[in-house]
Design an enzyme around this catalytic site. Sequence first.
Site, short mmCIF file in Angstrom:
data_model
loop_
_atom_site.label_atom_id
_atom_site.label_comp_id
_atom_site.label_asym_id
_atom_site.label_seq_id
_atom_site.Cartn_x
_atom_site.Cartn_y
_atom_site.Cartn_z
N GLU A 183 -5.24 -12.92 5.03
CA GLU A 183 -6.38 -13.83 5.04
C GLU A 183 -6.13 -15.12 4.25
O GLU A 183 -7.04 -15.71 3.67
CB GLU A 183 -7.63 -13.13 4.49
CG GLU A 183 -8.10 -11.98 5.35
CD GLU A 183 -9.39 -11.37 4.84
OE1 GLU A 183 -10.25 -11.04 5.68
OE2 GLU A 183 -9.55 -11.21 3.63
N GLU A 252 -9.34 -6.90 11.53
CA GLU A 252 -10.44 -6.42 10.70
C GLU A 252 -11.77 -6.64 11.42
O GLU A 252 -12.30 -7.74 11.44
CB GLU A 252 -10.46 -7.10 9.32
CG GLU A 252 -9.30 -6.69 8.43
CD GLU A 252 -9.45 -7.20 7.00
OE1 GLU A 252 -10.57 -7.61 6.62
OE2 GLU A 252 -8.44 -7.19 6.27
#
Length: 848
Positions: A183, A252
């Site tokens: 991320e 995710e």
Amino acid sequence: MNLSRTLFIVFLLFEGNFCQRVVSKNVIYDSKALVIDGKRRILQSGSVHYPRTTPEVWPEIFRKAKEGGLDVIETYVFWNYHEPVRGEYSFRGRFDLVRFVKEVKQAGLFVHLRIGPYACAEWNYGGFPIWLHFIPGIQFRTTNDIFKKEMERFLSKIVNLMKDENLFATQGGPIILAQVENEYGNVEWAYGIGGQLYIKWAAETAVGLNTTVPWVMCAQEDAPDPIINTCNGFYCDLFTPNSPSKPKMWTENYVGWFLAFGYAVPFRPVEDLAFAVARFFETGGTFQNYYMYFGGTNFGRTAGGPLVATSYDYDAPINEYGFVNQPKWGHLRDLHIAIRHCEEHLVNSNATQMFLGKNLEAHVYHKSSKECAAFLANYGNSSDATVLFKGNSYFLPAWSVSILPDCKNVIFNTAKVVSQTNLYNDAVTWNITMHESLLSSSPWSWYKEKVGIWGNNSFQASGLLEQINTTKDTTDFLWYTTSINMNGKIKKNQTKEAGLLIGSLGHAALLFVNERLVGFGYGNHDDASFMLSAKVNLHSGSNKIDVLSMMVGLQNYGPWFDVEGAGIYSVILTDLTNLEEEDLSSLQWTYQAGLEGEFLGLENLTLANSSIWTQGSSMPNNQSLIWYKTVFLAPEGKAPVSLNLASMGKGQAWVNGQSIGRYWSSYLSPSTGCSENCDYRGTYDASKCLKKCGQPAQILYHVPRSWLQPGENLLVIHEEIGGDPLKISLLTQNGQVICGRVSEDDLPPIDTWEPSVGFVSSTPELRLACEPGWYIASIHFAGFGTPEGKCGAFIPGSCHTNVLSIVQKICVGKQRCSISVSEAKLEGPCPDVLKKSLAVEALCRALD
């Protein structure tokens, strides 16, 4: 790219007359999907983090994941616990990564290994070891040579460990994907050109490790080739990879959200989750991962921060205690079956998009000129619709997707849930599903912490020190101690009221004046800083000020999160008569890291019988900084065990020397903002669906069965702000209420649909199943007609037939059962009611 190309490497291992064959797999990718042994694959994945449960539980979690339709288990790698001291590695117990990966293989599943080494994951310090912070000249996650050297060293360590154990797919192992970084695209802006260069370096370094499987970077739009950039979020149907040669992947998909002390409990309706998944595959996705599929527990001090709770349940398909979370688990399993029926169409053709009306569309995938699969979507959040598709009429509830694997027959709709519901820790059923025993009958001992400096390892410094740099995260606690002389300001033998204002970067603090507790302050997950104001009585002469600053997990997310500070930064004394202020911040302060009880090791079994403990009839309750100790007998059976710490304030608990985590029962969530029935329709975010407003985030704390021993077990509690240990109870789940509600116009079970035949039977079924090793002991309600209410509170409707005897005959004594829902089978009343429903509530018990 030749998709028929399959690489087989056969190793013949001879040991005496023993011969073993290991077949390797080739894993590549193209624009459509991951290609495993020459075949494009639709893959359903789920996150399971190995340290958040015990190794004894792993096989059962994987079995339920596979039964739920998963193909892949995804996990982070947690650097700080694998290398707690630089150069000293640990892969034991809950951190036995090799065993974990091998257990996944044994279950017949693949692995996506997210090495990072930054994890986030609401894990302490994002998974970075704290010693990394103290290397001179280091800067995390940027083009810093020192950091890159350490990161490359750990990446190499994990990759080589996997290679040495033959765990990559090309070696016959289960690992088909690896991830570097995590991320970073969300924070890259804060690092400027250094961030761009860092990502380029990270990609090159990962590829250079020659894992022989593809690498991914999640939430990283500028991921360099050949790294696959992937999507993270609640919805990823609009995501497009940064190259037409890369597949559309979702690493995710948040099934709920994490829990923080002082916050309500978030949950995500399964109708919305299934809608998001269906839309992703409808629009060309081929790999999707649930974050989390099993969340587990933040044991010890592993929880990140600030103020992340011990439970990491995440409203996942498998709950914190390893039980399936219904209807989420079952509805997603049915969705996976429906998508699997479309796999050959999805991976071998591009979609034809058709607009069917406002907020209505279809995506059609052709396997051949005569064979197709279709997804019909109503992405409006309020209005149901009926659409015309290929000459047939289809009803689409708002915010739903119907799946037609043959372009004709609907076998699944995301908004129509026919899976059973399980009640867990529900107030209505608590008395019949939980066995609760108070620990008040056990003998208790206690140890009272001294306020302020307690040992000879204290030190002095001018001014206020930042806490993390001082304690190096070896403890949650740091004492700040100083004295002020009030001679000349207060007459001899007299007292005067004054104000003290403490400024803290976080996360909580106790304020003592002359060893008397005068205040407690704390922040929250979104802003850990706070101001603690207290009126205090000072006397002439010397007055001692002690501030105990408390950490509740190191920050784990955000740009430059690694340098975010904690602890006291300001102390102001105010004369309440003339309002004159005196800044005490620059005085000489004495510091002590940790508590004496920690230094002594009071949580350990070796001190269970030490004379250091006090025992008697006058045990102190509702006082700060007290250690409590007792013993309890392990509950019989194999059912999950938890401690109810609702009577306690804030602290940490240990069972047989193992920390079950931090607790903070006195920190209540806001009293508003929750909704009992959250509308699944419309865009979801982490604050949309909340429950348990005005209550603690968590009162039940998981005690793994493998941590208990026959006979007596040691419980140690460190209470920081005040609680009543005599009201602590031990809970064992000895029952579970399960329910089903199925209508005559619902679809038959999806596993009865066959491509060339259709549904084997046209009759819907109500299916009930207990956990493995449990059986249906009794039926509490069974009504056919128009039943009302919900699981745990069904009541007959205006049209009702009591079918209790029918359901009892079919279900009682069995682990699972199925009842056909039809007028002919159930002899329904009310001929004017055309579509009746069957509702059943049953109680499961564990086998003796």
